[in-house]
Design an enzyme around this catalytic site. Structure first.
Site, PDB file in Angstrom:
ATOM      1  N   SER A 183     -20.173 -27.254 -16.946  1.00 42.46           N
ATOM      2  CA  SER A 183     -20.934 -27.537 -18.180  1.00 42.46           C
ATOM      3  C   SER A 183     -21.748 -28.817 -17.998  1.00 42.46           C
ATOM      4  CB  SER A 183     -20.004 -27.690 -19.385  1.00 42.46           C
ATOM      5  OG  SER A 183     -18.699 -27.303 -19.079  1.00 42.46           O
ATOM      6  N   ARG A 184     -21.318 -29.669 -17.058  1.00 44.04           N
ATOM      7  CA  ARG A 184     -22.014 -30.940 -16.864  1.00 44.04           C
ATOM      8  C   ARG A 184     -23.339 -30.782 -16.117  1.00 44.04           C
ATOM      9  NH1 ARG A 184     -16.611 -33.758 -14.778  1.00 44.04           N
ATOM     10  NH2 ARG A 184     -15.613 -34.184 -16.787  1.00 44.04           N
ATOM     11  N   GLN A 232      -7.498 -36.191 -23.939  1.00 47.07           N
ATOM     12  CA  GLN A 232      -7.835 -36.336 -22.523  1.00 47.07           C
ATOM     13  C   GLN A 232      -9.123 -37.103 -22.287  1.00 47.07           C
ATOM     14  OE1 GLN A 232      -7.959 -31.956 -22.094  1.00 47.07           O
ATOM     15  NE2 GLN A 232      -9.679 -32.310 -20.720  1.00 47.07           N
ATOM     16  N   HIS A 238     -19.847 -20.912 -19.695  1.00 48.56           N
ATOM     17  CA  HIS A 238     -20.882 -20.476 -18.766  1.00 48.56           C
ATOM     18  C   HIS A 238     -20.313 -19.359 -17.895  1.00 48.56           C
ATOM     19  CE1 HIS A 238     -18.662 -22.994 -15.979  1.00 48.56           C
ATOM     20  NE2 HIS A 238     -18.846 -24.053 -16.768  1.00 48.56           N
ATOM     21  N   MET A 254     -12.684 -25.733 -23.085  1.00 52.22           N
ATOM     22  CA  MET A 254     -13.207 -26.710 -24.042  1.00 52.22           C
ATOM     23  C   MET A 254     -14.570 -26.243 -24.563  1.00 52.22           C
ATOM     24  SD  MET A 254     -11.820 -30.374 -22.907  1.00 52.22           S
ATOM     25  CE  MET A 254     -13.019 -30.783 -21.674  1.00 52.22           C
ATOM     26  N   GLY A 255     -14.839 -24.936 -24.455  1.00 47.37           N
ATOM     27  CA  GLY A 255     -16.111 -24.412 -24.948  1.00 47.37           C
ATOM     28  C   GLY A 255     -17.242 -24.700 -23.970  1.00 47.37           C
ATOM     29  N   ASP A 315     -11.163 -27.220 -10.704  1.00 52.38           N
ATOM     30  CA  ASP A 315     -10.428 -28.409 -11.143  1.00 52.38           C
ATOM     31  C   ASP A 315      -9.071 -28.384 -10.448  1.00 52.38           C
ATOM     32  OD1 ASP A 315     -12.328 -29.471 -13.286  1.00 52.38           O
ATOM     33  OD2 ASP A 315     -12.150 -27.371 -13.789  1.00 52.38           O
ATOM     34  N   HIS A 337     -16.716 -19.516 -16.502  1.00 49.38           N
ATOM     35  CA  HIS A 337     -15.657 -19.193 -17.464  1.00 49.38           C
ATOM     36  C   HIS A 337     -15.500 -17.669 -17.545  1.00 49.38           C
ATOM     37  CE1 HIS A 337     -16.834 -23.254 -19.192  1.00 49.38           C
ATOM     38  NE2 HIS A 337     -15.536 -23.400 -19.001  1.00 49.38           N
ATOM     39  N   GLN A 351      -6.115 -30.585 -11.703  1.00 46.92           N
ATOM     40  CA  GLN A 351      -5.610 -30.065 -12.977  1.00 46.92           C
ATOM     41  C   GLN A 351      -4.743 -28.835 -12.741  1.00 46.92           C
ATOM     42  OE1 GLN A 351      -8.064 -29.627 -16.674  1.00 46.92           O
ATOM     43  NE2 GLN A 351      -8.277 -27.524 -15.977  1.00 46.92           N
TER      44      GLN A 351
HETATM   45  P1  AMP Z   1     -13.329 -26.371 -19.178  1.00 48.62           P
HETATM   46  O1  AMP Z   1     -13.795 -25.699 -20.413  1.00 48.62           O
HETATM   47  O2  AMP Z   1     -14.413 -27.084 -18.427  1.00 48.62           O
HETATM   48  O3  AMP Z   1     -12.101 -27.206 -19.397  1.00 48.62           O
HETATM   49  O4  AMP Z   1     -12.898 -25.225 -18.167  1.00 48.62           O
HETATM   50  C1  AMP Z   1     -12.059 -24.176 -18.554  1.00 48.62           C
HETATM   51  C2  AMP Z   1     -11.559 -23.481 -17.331  1.00 48.62           C
HETATM   52  O5  AMP Z   1     -12.634 -22.982 -16.561  1.00 48.62           O
HETATM   53  C3  AMP Z   1     -10.761 -24.426 -16.410  1.00 48.62           C
HETATM   54  O6  AMP Z   1      -9.619 -23.755 -15.939  1.00 48.62           O
HETATM   55  C4  AMP Z   1     -11.734 -24.702 -15.307  1.00 48.62           C
HETATM   56  O7  AMP Z   1     -11.107 -25.003 -14.069  1.00 48.62           O
HETATM   57  C5  AMP Z   1     -12.479 -23.381 -15.219  1.00 48.62           C
HETATM   58  N1  AMP Z   1     -13.766 -23.566 -14.530  1.00 48.62           N
HETATM   59  C6  AMP Z   1     -14.755 -24.432 -14.844  1.00 48.62           C
HETATM   60  N2  AMP Z   1     -15.776 -24.350 -13.954  1.00 48.62           N
HETATM   61  C7  AMP Z   1     -15.402 -23.415 -13.044  1.00 48.62           C
HETATM   62  C8  AMP Z   1     -16.021 -22.854 -11.863  1.00 48.62           C
HETATM   63  N3  AMP Z   1     -17.221 -23.250 -11.447  1.00 48.62           N
HETATM   64  N4  AMP Z   1     -15.340 -21.900 -11.202  1.00 48.62           N
HETATM   65  C9  AMP Z   1     -14.107 -21.484 -11.618  1.00 48.62           C
HETATM   66  N5  AMP Z   1     -13.496 -21.964 -12.718  1.00 48.62           N
HETATM   67  C10 AMP Z   1     -14.122 -22.914 -13.417  1.00 48.62           C
END
Ligand code: AMP
Length: 284
Positions: free
Chosen positions: A185-186, A60, A33, A29-30, A149, A36, A152
């Site tokens: 990202s939070r 979502q 960091h 979702m952009g 996650d 990713h 998910q």
């Molecule tokens: P998001 O953009 O937050 O939906 O995350 C995109 C992908 O990055 C998802 O598959 C997340 O589970 C993964 N992700 C986010 N944070 C982490 C993290 N700290 N370690 C590993 N994968 C992550």
């Protein structure tokens, strides 16, 4: 790196590759960091083509203020993807993803109404619907998801199996800061003080792991241990649960979970920011 602004451009890009060529998809979702980046680093040597999607999926988010507040850092995201040697980025608009008349969605079944789903009705239906559409449109051989996650990841893996989707879903380990806080990202929304207080999630999880390693096989006792960390913390616990990884249901006894690993899940709210994390306990 090719920018694909709609499904037609994505299809034209995808048509170039023969069935023998491997295509890795990393849905995001952009607001990208370091964590990713590890997903792309895993995919790059494994795939002939790597495609990222950047789409803040309105389906979502059950609250429009949440959707509006989601960080948008497109320029930095694209620079980072270019550095990571990504071949193409799919950047759909909500209209491209959900044209007028769109009405069908994926029912994630049980285990979608617990944990992250408990306070967010429809959240995982929205996640699985967009993930299924991304799978259909990008036709990846492998899709990469973060273990952070966990729910998910579980639901995406189950959907892939249940609906016979012709791809592999690969789990990527959680990337953490040096002090243990999982990248998210939070985290950027936390004050300096709350950033330190957020360590309580990882501390509670590691305490559960230590207790498990010391031989404790009572999931309710492990959960009670995690809860004690929140007694004197400003972080408000949402849930602290030990689950059976194969069913994603609350773990019961080591004999009912024979051959299945247990995982500790935790989520809490700090300064209005919902944080989540998990750690593998092991085979009971
Ligand atoms: P998001 O953009 O937050 O939906 O995350 C995109 C992908 O990055 C998802 O598959 C997340 O589970 C993964 N992700 C986010 N944070 C982490 C993290 N700290 N370690 C590993 N994968 C992550």
């Amino acid at each position: 790196m090719e920018l694909l602004n709609n499904n037609a451009e994505l299809q034209a890009w995808r048509r170039q590759f023969s069935p023998e060529e491997t295509v890795g998809l990393i849905p995001t979702m952009g607001a990208l960091h370091k964590a990713h980046a590890t997903l792309f680093d895993t995919a790059r040597p494994e795939c002939d083509q790597v495609v990222a999607s950047v789409f803040i999926n309105p389906l979502q988010f059950e609250r429009t203020d949440d959707l509006k507040a989601y960080p948008r850092t497109m320029e930095q995201d694209l620079a980072m993807l270019e550095n990571l040697k990504v071949d193409a980025v799919y950047l759909p608009t909500p209209d491209d993803m959900y044209p007028s008349g769109f009405a069908t969605s994926v029912d994630p079944g049980d285990s979608a109404v617990q944990f992250e789903g408990a306070a967010r009705p429809g959240h995982f239906a929205g996640v699985l619907t967009v993930v299924l559409k991304l799978f259909q449109r990008c036709r990846p051989t492998t899709a990469y998801f973060g273990q952070k996650d966990a729910q998910q990841l579980f639901l995406v893996q189950r959907m892939t199996r249940d609906l016979d989707l012709p791809l592999t879903v690969q789990a990527c380990p959680t990337l953490r800061e040096d002090d243990g806080l999982a990248f998210s990202s939070r985290n950027a929304r936390l004050s300096k003080v709350a950033r330190q207080q957020a360590l309580v999630l990882h501390q509670a999880l590691t305490a559960a792991v230590a207790e498990f390693q010391a031989g404790d096989r009572d999931p309710r006792k492990l959960e009670a241990t995690m809860r004690t960390f929140f007694e004197d913390s400003p972080a408000v616990l949402a849930y602290a649960d030990v689950i059976d990884e194969v069913t994603f249901q609350s773990a019961q006894t080591s004999s009912t979970s024979r051959g299945h690993a247990w995982r500790a899940l935790i989520a809490a709210r700090l300064e209005g920011v919902h944080l989540l994390d998990n750690l593998l306990l092991g085979n009971p």
